[in-house]
Each structure stands twice: as C-alpha cells, then as structure tokens.
Design a protein around this motif. Structure first.
Motif, PDB file in Angstrom:
ATOM      1  N   LEU A 105      -0.397  -7.179   0.764  1.00 17.65           N
ATOM      2  CA  LEU A 105      -1.394  -6.491   0.253  1.00 17.65           C
ATOM      3  C   LEU A 105      -0.810  -5.721  -0.938  1.00 17.65           C
ATOM      4  O   LEU A 105      -0.169  -4.443  -0.790  1.00 17.65           O
ATOM      5  CB  LEU A 105      -2.018  -5.347   1.443  1.00 17.65           C
ATOM      6  CG  LEU A 105      -2.299  -5.927   2.675  1.00 17.65           C
ATOM      7  CD1 LEU A 105      -2.694  -4.861   3.689  1.00 17.65           C
ATOM      8  CD2 LEU A 105      -3.337  -6.897   2.308  1.00 17.65           C
ATOM      9  N   VAL A 106      -0.915  -6.362  -2.213  1.00 15.81           N
ATOM     10  CA  VAL A 106      -0.372  -5.820  -3.291  1.00 15.81           C
ATOM     11  C   VAL A 106      -0.853  -4.647  -3.606  1.00 15.81           C
ATOM     12  O   VAL A 106       0.132  -3.572  -4.223  1.00 15.81           O
ATOM     13  CB  VAL A 106      -1.064  -6.870  -4.351  1.00 15.81           C
ATOM     14  CG1 VAL A 106      -0.162  -6.418  -5.688  1.00 15.81           C
ATOM     15  CG2 VAL A 106       0.030  -8.124  -4.323  1.00 15.81           C
ATOM     16  N   GLU A 107      -2.071  -4.178  -3.382  1.00 14.98           N
ATOM     17  CA  GLU A 107      -2.641  -2.754  -3.594  1.00 14.98           C
ATOM     18  C   GLU A 107      -1.821  -1.705  -3.125  1.00 14.98           C
ATOM     19  O   GLU A 107      -1.926  -0.309  -3.215  1.00 14.98           O
ATOM     20  CB  GLU A 107      -4.070  -2.744  -3.519  1.00 14.98           C
ATOM     21  CG  GLU A 107      -4.273  -2.748  -2.140  1.00 14.98           C
ATOM     22  CD  GLU A 107      -4.566  -4.198  -1.422  1.00 14.98           C
ATOM     23  OE1 GLU A 107      -5.165  -4.369  -0.491  1.00 14.98           O
ATOM     24  OE2 GLU A 107      -4.175  -5.167  -2.283  1.00 14.98           O
ATOM     25  N   ALA A 108      -1.122  -1.984  -2.121  1.00 14.34           N
ATOM     26  CA  ALA A 108      -0.347  -1.099  -1.300  1.00 14.34           C
ATOM     27  C   ALA A 108       1.092  -0.807  -1.683  1.00 14.34           C
ATOM     28  O   ALA A 108       1.709   0.202  -1.277  1.00 14.34           O
ATOM     29  CB  ALA A 108      -0.138  -1.589   0.298  1.00 14.34           C
ATOM     30  N   LEU A 109       1.319  -1.679  -2.995  1.00 14.66           N
ATOM     31  CA  LEU A 109       2.738  -1.268  -3.270  1.00 14.66           C
ATOM     32  C   LEU A 109       2.632   0.063  -4.618  1.00 14.66           C
ATOM     33  O   LEU A 109       1.444   0.148  -4.867  1.00 14.66           O
ATOM     34  CB  LEU A 109       3.286  -2.656  -3.934  1.00 14.66           C
ATOM     35  CG  LEU A 109       3.497  -3.832  -3.010  1.00 14.66           C
ATOM     36  CD1 LEU A 109       4.202  -4.894  -3.629  1.00 14.66           C
ATOM     37  CD2 LEU A 109       4.549  -3.215  -1.790  1.00 14.66           C
ATOM     38  N   SER A 110       3.564   0.303  -4.969  1.00 16.79           N
ATOM     39  CA  SER A 110       3.598   0.965  -6.160  1.00 16.79           C
ATOM     40  C   SER A 110       3.023   0.448  -7.550  1.00 16.79           C
ATOM     41  O   SER A 110       3.026  -0.713  -7.547  1.00 16.79           O
ATOM     42  CB  SER A 110       5.276   1.376  -6.784  1.00 16.79           C
ATOM     43  OG  SER A 110       5.763   0.343  -7.364  1.00 16.79           O
ATOM     44  N   GLU A 111       2.309   1.385  -8.433  1.00 17.75           N
ATOM     45  CA  GLU A 111       1.770   0.914  -9.659  1.00 17.75           C
ATOM     46  C   GLU A 111       2.730  -0.411 -10.414  1.00 17.75           C
ATOM     47  O   GLU A 111       2.145  -1.346 -10.887  1.00 17.75           O
ATOM     48  CB  GLU A 111       1.545   1.836 -10.340  1.00 17.75           C
ATOM     49  CG  GLU A 111       0.180   2.572 -10.096  1.00 17.75           C
ATOM     50  CD  GLU A 111      -0.433   3.625 -10.956  1.00 17.75           C
ATOM     51  OE1 GLU A 111       0.060   3.384 -12.255  1.00 17.75           O
ATOM     52  OE2 GLU A 111      -1.059   4.662 -10.636  1.00 17.75           O
ATOM     53  N   ASN A 112       3.928   0.140 -10.393  1.00 19.20           N
ATOM     54  CA  ASN A 112       4.772  -0.821 -11.189  1.00 19.20           C
ATOM     55  C   ASN A 112       4.976  -2.121 -10.610  1.00 19.20           C
ATOM     56  O   ASN A 112       5.090  -3.093 -11.465  1.00 19.20           O
ATOM     57  CB  ASN A 112       6.381  -0.014 -11.224  1.00 19.20           C
ATOM     58  CG  ASN A 112       7.183  -0.940 -12.190  1.00 19.20           C
ATOM     59  OD1 ASN A 112       6.600  -1.202 -13.297  1.00 19.20           O
ATOM     60  ND2 ASN A 112       8.279  -1.253 -11.682  1.00 19.20           N
ATOM     61  N   ALA A 113       4.984  -2.249  -9.167  1.00 17.47           N
ATOM     62  CA  ALA A 113       5.299  -3.498  -8.442  1.00 17.47           C
ATOM     63  C   ALA A 113       3.779  -4.133  -8.489  1.00 17.47           C
ATOM     64  O   ALA A 113       3.909  -5.367  -8.796  1.00 17.47           O
ATOM     65  CB  ALA A 113       5.663  -3.229  -7.067  1.00 17.47           C
ATOM     66  N   GLN A 114       2.856  -3.510  -8.327  1.00 16.87           N
ATOM     67  CA  GLN A 114       1.559  -4.192  -8.670  1.00 16.87           C
ATOM     68  C   GLN A 114       1.458  -4.906  -9.790  1.00 16.87           C
ATOM     69  O   GLN A 114       1.117  -6.078  -9.985  1.00 16.87           O
ATOM     70  CB  GLN A 114       0.308  -3.095  -8.529  1.00 16.87           C
ATOM     71  CG  GLN A 114       0.235  -2.618  -6.967  1.00 16.87           C
ATOM     72  CD  GLN A 114      -1.049  -1.625  -6.972  1.00 16.87           C
ATOM     73  OE1 GLN A 114      -2.211  -1.873  -7.606  1.00 16.87           O
ATOM     74  NE2 GLN A 114      -0.764  -0.464  -6.596  1.00 16.87           N
ATOM     75  N   LYS A 115       1.649  -4.143 -10.921  1.00 19.30           N
ATOM     76  CA  LYS A 115       1.725  -4.741 -12.306  1.00 19.30           C
ATOM     77  C   LYS A 115       2.669  -5.858 -12.568  1.00 19.30           C
ATOM     78  O   LYS A 115       2.143  -7.005 -12.974  1.00 19.30           O
ATOM     79  CB  LYS A 115       2.221  -3.741 -13.460  1.00 19.30           C
ATOM     80  CG  LYS A 115       1.969  -4.013 -14.903  1.00 19.30           C
ATOM     81  CD  LYS A 115       2.525  -3.193 -15.700  1.00 19.30           C
ATOM     82  CE  LYS A 115       2.335  -3.582 -17.032  1.00 19.30           C
ATOM     83  NZ  LYS A 115       2.578  -2.354 -17.997  1.00 19.30           N
ATOM     84  N   THR A 116       3.757  -6.017 -11.911  1.00 20.50           N
ATOM     85  CA  THR A 116       4.713  -6.859 -11.922  1.00 20.50           C
ATOM     86  C   THR A 116       4.137  -8.228 -11.300  1.00 20.50           C
ATOM     87  O   THR A 116       4.111  -9.258 -11.798  1.00 20.50           O
ATOM     88  CB  THR A 116       6.134  -6.615 -11.236  1.00 20.50           C
ATOM     89  OG1 THR A 116       6.570  -5.449 -11.974  1.00 20.50           O
ATOM     90  CG2 THR A 116       7.060  -7.746 -11.274  1.00 20.50           C
ATOM     91  N   ILE A 117       3.326  -7.995 -10.018  1.00 15.82           N
ATOM     92  CA  ILE A 117       3.094  -9.350  -9.276  1.00 15.82           C
ATOM     93  C   ILE A 117       1.998  -9.825 -10.122  1.00 15.82           C
ATOM     94  O   ILE A 117       1.741 -11.215 -10.013  1.00 15.82           O
ATOM     95  CB  ILE A 117       2.684  -8.853  -7.982  1.00 15.82           C
ATOM     96  CG1 ILE A 117       4.063  -8.485  -7.055  1.00 15.82           C
ATOM     97  CG2 ILE A 117       1.948 -10.001  -7.198  1.00 15.82           C
ATOM     98  CD1 ILE A 117       3.926  -7.798  -5.755  1.00 15.82           C
ATOM     99  N   HIS A 118       1.025  -8.796 -10.593  1.00 16.49           N
ATOM    100  CA  HIS A 118      -0.372  -9.379 -11.394  1.00 16.49           C
ATOM    101  C   HIS A 118       0.292 -10.334 -12.464  1.00 16.49           C
ATOM    102  O   HIS A 118      -0.320 -11.328 -12.777  1.00 16.49           O
ATOM    103  CB  HIS A 118      -1.182  -8.157 -11.827  1.00 16.49           C
ATOM    104  CG  HIS A 118      -1.900  -7.892 -10.790  1.00 16.49           C
ATOM    105  ND1 HIS A 118      -3.287  -8.356 -10.581  1.00 16.49           N
ATOM    106  CD2 HIS A 118      -2.060  -6.845  -9.810  1.00 16.49           C
ATOM    107  CE1 HIS A 118      -3.661  -7.864  -9.584  1.00 16.49           C
ATOM    108  NE2 HIS A 118      -3.239  -6.684  -9.243  1.00 16.49           N
ATOM    109  N   ASN A 119       1.302  -9.585 -13.261  1.00  9.78           N
ATOM    110  CA  ASN A 119       1.911 -10.741 -14.240  1.00  9.78           C
ATOM    111  C   ASN A 119       2.423 -11.959 -14.001  1.00  9.78           C
ATOM    112  O   ASN A 119       2.246 -12.929 -14.529  1.00  9.78           O
ATOM    113  CB  ASN A 119       2.954  -9.796 -14.897  1.00  9.78           C
ATOM    114  CG  ASN A 119       2.409  -8.556 -15.805  1.00  9.78           C
ATOM    115  OD1 ASN A 119       1.328  -8.564 -16.195  1.00  9.78           O
ATOM    116  ND2 ASN A 119       3.266  -7.557 -15.982  1.00  9.78           N
TER     117      ASN A 119
END
Length: 271
Positions: A105-119
């Motif tokens: 659940l990517v949205e449950a991670l930190s903003e930085n981790a979310q951005k990394t995974i989206h990239n």
C-alpha cells in the motif's frame, strides 16, 4: 475460458520455476533431495508474487494471466503492520499450484518513499505490464543502491520489489504430496541436517493443525544484484514447505493464515 488458455498456463508456470531457480540455488538442491526420495515427484503448493498497488502494476494486473487461464480468487488477507494486502488464486485443476499475490500500500509510506516508487513504476510501459510473462520479467526500471537503501529503511518489501522487480518470491513444496515426509517438524530437521538455514521467526513452524495449515521456509540466500551505481549481495528468494489439514467436510484447507504468512515474509529480511 478456453482449454488452450488452460494449457498455456503450464508453460508459464514452468518458465516461472526456471526464473526462480536462477535466484534460489538452495531450491534446486532441496528439490533434488525430495525428488530423489519421492520417485521424482515434488508437487508445488503455491507460488508467491510481490508488487506495488499502483494502477499500472497492481495485484489485479499481475493476476490477469492466471485469471484468464481459469484461476479464481480464493481469499483476501491483510497485513497492516507491513502495509500490505494480498489475495490467493486457485485453479479447479488442483494439480496446478495456488498463486499468492501481495501488494504494498504505497500511500501508507512516507511522501519520499511514495515519490520514489511512483518514479520506478513510471518507467514501466503499459505494453510490458500487459504481457503474460510480466510476472517473471525481472526488474523493469533503473534503480540505484542509494534508492534501495532508502526504501529498505522504511519497508523491506518495498526495497525487495525495487531490486528484483517481477519474479516469483517463492515456490512451496506440498508436504501432503510427499511420500517421504508427512511431519513438517521431521522435514525441517532433515533440512537442517543438510545445512539449510530456516526461517525461525515465530518458530520454525508457523501455524498448526488447529488453523489447518503448517508452514516453514528457508531464509533467502544472498545473490549479487547490479544497481545503476554498483553491485551488492542482497537476499533473493526462498523455498517454502506447507502441510494442509482437512476441514470439517474432509477436504483439505486451501487458504492461507495471515499470522503465519506475516512471519514467512521475513524470509527475505536483510538482517
């Protein structure tokens, strides 16, 4: 569903097995050990796959070729401590392995981790994600060691998917189909006697006859992975062992136990 589609799944499953063996040298040795004791017959209980819950690569996308081959959804599982959910799929032909697919659940991670995974996921083409072989196509993005380490601080699962991409996380020996062993404790001792390292989180055996499923697993051996800025040895894949017990109707339980699976996830921990 056509018979051709059902037949197509067997080459896909075999290709997944060969892909898995590339990262799991212990599995080849253990499979040979059981094959030698069981007239060459070692039945696979289930295959596990990992992904992120972003639209392009989510659980349903990974499940597609299995659903088209006649698999049906069999159960839903929640791992709030790991920020994961999962489903298992099974086929009316019970000689085919179940498929257990989890997603972060990517949205449950930190903003930085979310951005990394989206990239990372933005690097995956729509066409690639729609191919039947996507589930063992490897890593479809460039990733650096620094990015891997940053994700690892937050989620071992997130880092594993970033490093390995799409390939089976584990296969599973069905103890119910072994002639040589019907007791998971005896099986574990035999593996330890052969110097295989087992996952001891929550005990060597996860589950019990009372919950209708007992599981154990090896710890993932380290494999050398090339990142965009260097190489490192990190835990790859592991081999699991499962014994199922009959339900009140006499049929073997076909689902999974979230509390046990939670401990099995630790088979790829870096510690």
């Amino acid at each position: 569903m056509t018979e051709a589609k059902t037949n197509n799944i067997k080459p896909l499953l075999e290709a997944m097995w060969q892909n898995y063996l590339e990262l799991t040298p212990d599995a080849r040795k253990i499979h040979a050990l059981f094959a030698n004791q069981n007239d060459g017959l070692v039945i696979n209980d289930h295959i596990a796959l990992r992904t992120y819950n972003l639209d392009k690569v989510n659980l349903e996308k990974v499940a597609r070729p299995f659903l088209e081959a006649g698999y049906i959804a069999g159960g839903d599982y929640d791992f709030p401590g790991r920020k994961l959910v999962a489903k298992h799929f099974q086929h009316p032909d019970d000689t085919l392995p179940k498929v257990f697919i989890s997603e972060l659940l990517v949205e449950a991670l930190s903003e930085n981790a979310q951005k990394t995974i989206h990239n990372l996921v933005e690097q995956v083409s729509d066409q690639a994600a729609m191919q039947d072989n996507f589930c063992f196509s490897g890593r479809p993005w460039d990733v650096s060691l620094r990015t891997y380490d940053e994700l690892l601080q937050e989620s071992e699962y997130a880092a594993w998917v970033a490093a390995f991409g799409y390939r089976p996380n584990h296969f599973t020996v069905s103890i119910n189909h072994l002639q040589s062993h019907d007791d998971i404790h005896v099986l574990n001792q035999m593996l330890q006697n052969h110097n295989f390292v087992l996952n001891e989180s929550g005990g060597l055996v996860k589950g019990s006859p009372e919950v209708l499923l007992e599981q154990s697993s090896t710890m993932a051996g380290k494999v050398s992975i090339r990142f965009s800025d260097g190489e490192r040895e990190i835990p790859g894949c592991f081999y699991e062992f499962a014994k199922r017990y009959p339900m009140s109707d006499g049929k073997l339980y076909q689902g999974f136990v979230a509390a046990s699976a939670d401990k099995i996830f630790e088979s790829t921990d870096t510690q």
